[in-house]
Design an enzyme around this catalytic site. Structure first.
Site, PDB file in Angstrom:
ATOM      1  CE  LYS A 172      -4.355  -1.510   2.075  1.00  0.00           C
ATOM      2  NZ  LYS A 172      -5.279  -1.329   3.199  1.00  0.00           N
ATOM      3  CG  HIS A 270      -0.539  -4.568   9.280  1.00  0.00           C
ATOM      4  ND1 HIS A 270      -0.913  -5.585  10.125  1.00  0.00           N
ATOM      5  CD2 HIS A 270      -1.309  -4.719   8.155  1.00  0.00           C
ATOM      6  CE1 HIS A 270      -1.850  -6.320   9.550  1.00  0.00           C
ATOM      7  NE2 HIS A 270      -2.103  -5.815   8.368  1.00  0.00           N
TER       8      HIS A 270
END
Length: 298
Positions: A172, A270
């Site tokens: 991401k 994350h």
């Protein structure tokens, strides 16, 4: 500033300034489109610089009638980002979304598969089928490396560092990370790569892409979802699963076997440890053993 201009510039801000993935940018745009549609219906002629809190409260009230709490929270989050953007770029001096409150939602625990269920799924793959070895390598890579589906379809031959035991993943926000890869997963990828892929007619645009479709082009996210859905049916698995289920299973199984939460966070990519902490809720049996083993008062 009109809405068309605002949408376009907001998308550019999300891509360039915040470095968000294209899927995320599109989701934010869809959330904004819902607001625009509402305003066209009830407050025709209002532009982004004229919106007041009362307009947004009315929109949220209407929204609550048609979507669930989780969707409401996501849409409100998207709108807050839009008005923060208008502030940052000096289009507005106030933020009408500042006092908007998203509905409180509990953390949804992710679905997981047991190792025997994963073996059942892999065992259901028809290796006589032209795409059998590819699908086996895909499932094993999703589970063995904990990849997001977008990371899997974007995986390149040049991202494979098998001698070092790593693959390079574009996650991401276009953030690169190294993910360890086990020998079994390496073996299955090599079988597909060296015995199947090498004989395919490959489109020039996908020459470096690892997993290809029958036309020699990159697989889509939808195709991976279809492969997983069909496998679950073939294995007679009575669970609703998706490619992301393998990522959850990867993290859960590591945690259950004593892996460090911070290491799992790095492997999953994350940004915040609190995102990874959701896996702590899945199996707490090892926590008691940890206290008994390591605490001086145990």
């Amino acid at each position: 500033m009109n809405w068309k201009q605002a949408q376009k510039e907001f998308q550019n801000y999300l891509r360039i300034e915040r470095g968000l993935a294209e899927n995320t940018v599109q989701n934010y745009s869809l959330d904004l489109a819902k607001l625009i549609q509402f305003l066209d219906q009830y407050y025709e002629g209002i532009n982004p610089l004229q919106i007041e809190p009362t307009h947004l409260y009315a929109f949220v009230h209407q929204l609550a009638k048609v979507v669930n709490a989780r969707s409401q929270a996501r849409i409100i989050s998207g709108l807050k980002s839009f008005f923060e953007y208008l502030l940052i770029e000096d289009f507005r001096v106030d933020n009408p979304s500042e006092l908007l409150e998203a509905p409180k939602i509990g953390r949804k625990l992710p679905d997981t598969l047991s190792t025997s269920e994963i073996d059942r799924l892999i065992g259901a793959i028809d290796l006589s089928h032209p795409q059998g070895e590819r699908n086996k390598a895909i499932i094993e890579t999703l589970y063995g490396c904990g990849l997001r589906v977008s990371e899997l379809v974007g995986l390149r031959l040049s991202d494979l560092y098998f001698e070092e035991g790593f693959i390079s993943v574009l996650g991401k926000g276009n953030k690169q990370r190294l993910v360890p890869i086990g020998n079994f997963t390496i073996k299955l990828i090599n079988i597909y790569k060296d015995e199947v892929r090498v004989h395919e007619s490959i489109d020039k645009s996908a020459s470096d892409i690892l997993f290809l479709n029958r036309r020699g082009k990159a697989l889509t996210r939808v195709m991976i979802f279809t492969i997983v859905k069909n496998l679950a049916k073939a294995a007679n698995l009575q669970k609703k699963i998706s490619p992301h289920t393998f990522r959850h299973s990867f993290a859960t199984h590591l945690l259950e076997n004593g892996a460090d939460l911070r290491a799992i966070q790095q492997m999953l990519g994350h940004e915040s440890i609190t995102t990874t902490e959701i896996y702590m809720h899945l199996d707490t049996s090892h926590l008691k053993e940890t206290v008994l083993k390591y605490h001086p008062r145990a």
